[in-house]
Design an enzyme around this catalytic site. Structure first.
Site, mmCIF file in Angstrom:
data_model
loop_
_atom_site.group_PDB
_atom_site.id
_atom_site.type_symbol
_atom_site.label_atom_id
_atom_site.label_comp_id
_atom_site.label_asym_id
_atom_site.label_seq_id
_atom_site.Cartn_x
_atom_site.Cartn_y
_atom_site.Cartn_z
ATOM 1 N N PRO A 97 0.840 -1.201 0.000
ATOM 2 C CA PRO A 97 0.000 0.000 0.000
ATOM 3 C C PRO A 97 0.876 1.252 0.000
ATOM 4 O O PRO A 97 1.783 1.379 0.809
ATOM 5 C CB PRO A 97 -0.787 -0.102 1.306
ATOM 6 C CG PRO A 97 -0.688 -1.532 1.714
ATOM 7 C CD PRO A 97 0.609 -2.038 1.167
ATOM 8 N N CYS A 98 0.599 2.157 -0.907
ATOM 9 C CA CYS A 98 1.467 3.335 -1.043
ATOM 10 C C CYS A 98 0.726 4.640 -0.779
ATOM 11 O O CYS A 98 1.263 5.717 -1.041
ATOM 12 C CB CYS A 98 2.120 3.353 -2.415
ATOM 13 S SG CYS A 98 0.937 3.394 -3.773
ATOM 14 N N GLN A 99 -0.476 4.578 -0.236
ATOM 15 C CA GLN A 99 -1.249 5.793 -0.020
ATOM 16 C C GLN A 99 -0.500 6.812 0.832
ATOM 17 O O GLN A 99 -0.561 8.017 0.575
ATOM 18 C CB GLN A 99 -2.600 5.476 0.663
ATOM 19 C CG GLN A 99 -3.543 4.692 -0.188
ATOM 20 C CD GLN A 99 -3.370 3.190 -0.033
ATOM 21 O OE1 GLN A 99 -2.317 2.698 0.329
ATOM 22 N NE2 GLN A 99 -4.427 2.452 -0.327
ATOM 23 N N SER A 100 0.206 6.362 1.853
ATOM 24 C CA SER A 100 0.866 7.305 2.752
ATOM 25 C C SER A 100 2.134 7.914 2.159
ATOM 26 O O SER A 100 2.800 8.718 2.798
ATOM 27 C CB SER A 100 1.167 6.651 4.101
ATOM 28 O OG SER A 100 1.831 5.434 3.940
ATOM 29 N N LEU A 101 2.451 7.561 0.919
ATOM 30 C CA LEU A 101 3.566 8.200 0.228
ATOM 31 C C LEU A 101 3.089 9.406 -0.578
ATOM 32 O O LEU A 101 3.897 10.220 -1.018
ATOM 33 C CB LEU A 101 4.259 7.212 -0.718
ATOM 34 C CG LEU A 101 4.849 5.967 -0.068
ATOM 35 C CD1 LEU A 101 5.444 5.054 -1.131
ATOM 36 C CD2 LEU A 101 5.881 6.324 0.979
#
Length: 130
Positions: A97-101
């Protein structure tokens, strides 16, 4: 010698020696499996590690599998049942999951033990070390 372009490679079936067993971490609906299908690779859906129940249902519908949801933080290397490596080539891939990037995810990043969704990438490292 004639130079090949990317489309020349796409048109040719891709082969890996031995039977492939695919392990998808954060597998979603199976984009990596679909890529292998598009390459005409001989592979078996071996393990799926995916927390989202809707994604797992979609994966199973698309690929004809019967996986259940699983949590990467509770999976260990032994759970992947990597056996008979003389007969099988295991490919483990992941799309953490890369949403917090992103800006939308407030760019909290993937710092180890930060509690962000992107920090789950460190679980892959743990499994590899096991």
């Amino acid at each position: 010698m004639e130079q090949m372009n990317i489309f020349d490679y796409i048109r040719k079936p891709y082969k890996i020696p031995g039977h492939i067993r695919l392990i998808e971490l954060f597998g979603g609906i199976g984009a990596q499996a679909k890529a292998l299908e598009n390459l005409h690779a001989d592979f078996e859906h071996w393990r799926l590690v995916e927390f989202d129940a809707a994604a797992v249902r979609s994966y199973n519908a698309i690929h004809g599998t019967q996986f259940e949801t699983s949590d990467i933080t509770k999976i260990h290397a032994d759970d992947l049942q990597i056996v008979n490596t003389d007969r099988h080539t295991y490919i483990m891939c992941y799309s953490f999951p890369c949403q917090s990037l992103s800006v939308a995810g407030k760019m909290h990043g993937m710092k180890r033990e930060s509690g962000t969704r992107s920090s789950l990438v460190w679980e892959v490292e743990r499994i590899l070390k096991e």
